[in-house]
Design a protein around this motif. Structure first.
Motif, PDB file in Angstrom:
ATOM      1  N   ILE A 113     -78.704 -73.775 -50.619  1.00  0.00           N
ATOM      2  CA  ILE A 113     -78.858 -73.263 -49.260  1.00  0.00           C
ATOM      3  C   ILE A 113     -77.871 -73.889 -48.259  1.00  0.00           C
ATOM      4  N   ASN A 114     -77.080 -74.866 -48.719  1.00  0.00           N
ATOM      5  CA  ASN A 114     -76.118 -75.538 -47.833  1.00  0.00           C
ATOM      6  C   ASN A 114     -76.782 -76.157 -46.608  1.00  0.00           C
ATOM      7  N   GLN A 115     -77.981 -76.695 -46.811  1.00  0.00           N
ATOM      8  CA  GLN A 115     -78.725 -77.356 -45.749  1.00  0.00           C
ATOM      9  C   GLN A 115     -79.292 -78.664 -46.296  1.00  0.00           C
ATOM     10  N   SER A 116     -79.553 -79.598 -45.413  1.00  0.00           N
ATOM     11  CA  SER A 116     -80.195 -80.841 -45.844  1.00  0.00           C
ATOM     12  C   SER A 116     -81.690 -80.614 -46.006  1.00  0.00           C
ATOM     13  N   CYS A 117     -82.376 -81.511 -46.710  1.00  0.00           N
ATOM     14  CA  CYS A 117     -83.827 -81.437 -46.819  1.00  0.00           C
ATOM     15  C   CYS A 117     -84.380 -82.845 -46.923  1.00  0.00           C
ATOM     16  N   HIS A 118     -85.643 -82.998 -46.579  1.00  0.00           N
ATOM     17  CA  HIS A 118     -86.264 -84.316 -46.639  1.00  0.00           C
ATOM     18  C   HIS A 118     -87.709 -84.212 -47.094  1.00  0.00           C
ATOM     19  N   LEU A 119     -88.193 -85.306 -47.690  1.00  0.00           N
ATOM     20  CA  LEU A 119     -89.547 -85.407 -48.225  1.00  0.00           C
ATOM     21  C   LEU A 119     -90.338 -86.368 -47.345  1.00  0.00           C
ATOM     22  N   GLY A 120     -91.493 -85.906 -46.833  1.00  0.00           N
ATOM     23  CA  GLY A 120     -92.270 -86.739 -45.929  1.00  0.00           C
ATOM     24  C   GLY A 120     -93.731 -86.840 -46.323  1.00  0.00           C
ATOM     25  N   ALA A 135     -76.751 -82.035 -46.788  1.00  0.00           N
ATOM     26  CA  ALA A 135     -76.156 -80.755 -47.153  1.00  0.00           C
ATOM     27  C   ALA A 135     -74.773 -80.990 -47.750  1.00  0.00           C
ATOM     28  N   PRO A 136     -74.361 -80.180 -48.718  1.00  0.00           N
ATOM     29  CA  PRO A 136     -73.049 -80.367 -49.348  1.00  0.00           C
ATOM     30  C   PRO A 136     -71.922 -79.756 -48.508  1.00  0.00           C
ATOM     31  N   THR A 137     -71.990 -79.984 -47.205  1.00  0.00           N
ATOM     32  CA  THR A 137     -70.975 -79.453 -46.296  1.00  0.00           C
ATOM     33  C   THR A 137     -70.482 -80.583 -45.407  1.00  0.00           C
ATOM     34  N   SER A 138     -69.421 -80.337 -44.679  1.00  0.00           N
ATOM     35  CA  SER A 138     -68.852 -81.382 -43.824  1.00  0.00           C
ATOM     36  C   SER A 138     -69.683 -81.613 -42.568  1.00  0.00           C
ATOM     37  N   THR A 139     -70.463 -80.634 -42.167  1.00  0.00           N
ATOM     38  CA  THR A 139     -71.301 -80.763 -40.982  1.00  0.00           C
ATOM     39  C   THR A 139     -72.734 -80.365 -41.323  1.00  0.00           C
ATOM     40  N   GLY A 140     -73.663 -80.877 -40.541  1.00  0.00           N
ATOM     41  CA  GLY A 140     -75.052 -80.521 -40.778  1.00  0.00           C
ATOM     42  C   GLY A 140     -75.988 -81.396 -39.974  1.00  0.00           C
ATOM     43  N   PHE A 141     -77.269 -81.136 -40.101  1.00  0.00           N
ATOM     44  CA  PHE A 141     -78.279 -81.916 -39.409  1.00  0.00           C
ATOM     45  C   PHE A 141     -79.249 -82.470 -40.446  1.00  0.00           C
ATOM     46  N   LEU A 234     -80.135 -75.164 -39.743  1.00  0.00           N
ATOM     47  CA  LEU A 234     -79.140 -74.994 -38.693  1.00  0.00           C
ATOM     48  C   LEU A 234     -78.191 -73.884 -39.108  1.00  0.00           C
ATOM     49  N   LYS A 235     -78.247 -72.778 -38.429  1.00  0.00           N
ATOM     50  CA  LYS A 235     -77.417 -71.616 -38.790  1.00  0.00           C
ATOM     51  C   LYS A 235     -75.949 -71.893 -38.483  1.00  0.00           C
ATOM     52  N   ARG A 236     -75.104 -71.730 -39.505  1.00  0.00           N
ATOM     53  CA  ARG A 236     -73.670 -71.967 -39.346  1.00  0.00           C
ATOM     54  C   ARG A 236     -72.915 -70.641 -39.290  1.00  0.00           C
ATOM     55  N   ILE A 237     -71.854 -70.654 -38.523  1.00  0.00           N
ATOM     56  CA  ILE A 237     -70.974 -69.489 -38.462  1.00  0.00           C
ATOM     57  C   ILE A 237     -70.317 -69.287 -39.832  1.00  0.00           C
ATOM     58  N   LYS A 238     -70.284 -68.076 -40.330  1.00  0.00           N
ATOM     59  CA  LYS A 238     -69.681 -67.673 -41.613  1.00  0.00           C
ATOM     60  C   LYS A 238     -70.495 -68.137 -42.833  1.00  0.00           C
ATOM     61  N   ASP A 239     -71.638 -68.759 -42.602  1.00  0.00           N
ATOM     62  CA  ASP A 239     -72.514 -69.132 -43.725  1.00  0.00           C
ATOM     63  C   ASP A 239     -73.607 -68.069 -43.840  1.00  0.00           C
ATOM     64  N   ALA A 243     -82.873 -67.962 -42.869  1.00  0.00           N
ATOM     65  CA  ALA A 243     -84.168 -68.645 -42.942  1.00  0.00           C
ATOM     66  C   ALA A 243     -84.981 -68.116 -44.115  1.00  0.00           C
ATOM     67  N   LYS A 244     -84.827 -66.834 -44.418  1.00  0.00           N
ATOM     68  CA  LYS A 244     -85.527 -66.242 -45.555  1.00  0.00           C
ATOM     69  C   LYS A 244     -85.066 -66.886 -46.861  1.00  0.00           C
ATOM     70  N   ASP A 245     -83.759 -67.123 -46.991  1.00  0.00           N
ATOM     71  CA  ASP A 245     -83.230 -67.794 -48.180  1.00  0.00           C
ATOM     72  C   ASP A 245     -83.826 -69.200 -48.314  1.00  0.00           C
ATOM     73  N   VAL A 246     -83.912 -69.899 -47.196  1.00  0.00           N
ATOM     74  CA  VAL A 246     -84.463 -71.256 -47.201  1.00  0.00           C
ATOM     75  C   VAL A 246     -85.916 -71.232 -47.661  1.00  0.00           C
TER      76      VAL A 246
END
Length: 264
Positions: A113-120, A135-141, A234-239, A243-246
């Motif tokens: 999904i090219n997004q970070s995730c966490h376990l709480g 996330a396996p990208t150069s930017t993210g949250f 976090l929705k990225r331009i050109k990605d 949210a449905k995929d996530v």
């Protein structure tokens, strides 16, 4: 043969009598009493329910309060069970096992999904982040592993509360009130019901504009949430990821982790 059995029984009874620990037994009786009810109890109520006098249990109540297992309620004459036993359980190897089983799945999800995730998990009136994968990208949250988040500002916490035993849910909320001295949001009960009905949480971040928190529960063998896996989307331009995929990949990941730890 009858004589042998009588001797054996007498021997067991004598052994049990020799190793009785009245103070420990009283302490365990008190903890088990508080664990069996969501009520806040006075010292007299504790004594009455245990069939003892106040003088018999007074010193034990003081000891348990000093050690953090029970605490005074806002009404000072009443006592309640804290989450210290729950915290001790978190230090047990099953928590390490949960993290070990979850991390490979989390890495897989982040690449899909090219997004970070966490376990709480819950920790009193807060959520503690046990593990986090970038996330396996150069930017993210992302939310840093080891950090704590206010229970009322965490999708992770709300998802766990919505899928927990009522007594655990109530205790966590009471802990939050005690720690923050704030009132519970008036719509919290309805909010948790909605989460339980649809099985997940998805809402705008309480702390960061533009981030959508999506969270699914991880279940134990009795069908209650012991943790939650969350994505600060976090929705990225050109990605093309939506949210449905996530939701799709996150739900599958939580089912897989639950199965790995023997949950439903």
């Amino acid at each position: 043969m009858r004589r042998v059995r009588l001797v054996a029984r007498r021997g067991k009874a004598e052994t049990a009598a020799r190793y009785t620990t009245p103070a420990l037994e009283k302490g365990l009786d008190i903890l088990e009493l508080f664990a069996s009810t969501s009520d806040e109890l006075t010292k007299r109520e504790v004594a009455r329910r245990l069939g003892r006098t106040v003088s018999e249990i007074f010193r034990m109540l003081v000891c348990l309060e000093q050690r953090g297992y029970i605490a005074q309620s806002p009404e000072e004459d009443r006592l309640r069970l804290t989450l210290k036993l729950f915290k001790l359980a978190q230090e047990h190897p099953p928590v390490k096992r949960l993290t070990a089983k979850a991390l490979p799945v989390m890495h897989d999800v982040t690449h899909k999904i090219n997004q970070s995730c966490h376990l709480g998990v819950l920790d009193g009136g807060q959520v503690i982040i046990l593990a986090q994968v970038d996330a396996p990208t150069s930017t993210g949250f992302y939310v840093k592993a080891g950090s704590s988040v206010d229970l009322m500002e965490a999708a992770t916490g709300h998802v766990i509360l919505a899928h927990q035993r009522p007594e655990i849910c109530n205790r966590a909320i009471l802990e939050w009130q005690r720690d923050t001295n704030e009132e519970v949001p008036p719509d919290l009960h309805k909010h948790l019901i909605r989460i339980r009905q649809r099985g997940f949480e998805e809402r705008a971040s309480y702390q960061v504009n533009g981030v959508i928190n999506i969270s699914y529960p991880i279940f134990d063998d009795q069908g209650f949430a012991i943790a939650a896996l969350s994505v600060p989307f976090l929705k990225r331009i050109k990605d093309p990821t939506t949210a449905k995929d996530v939701r799709f990949h996150l739900q599958r990941a939580c089912l897989e982790i639950s199965k790995e730890i023997g949950g439903e």
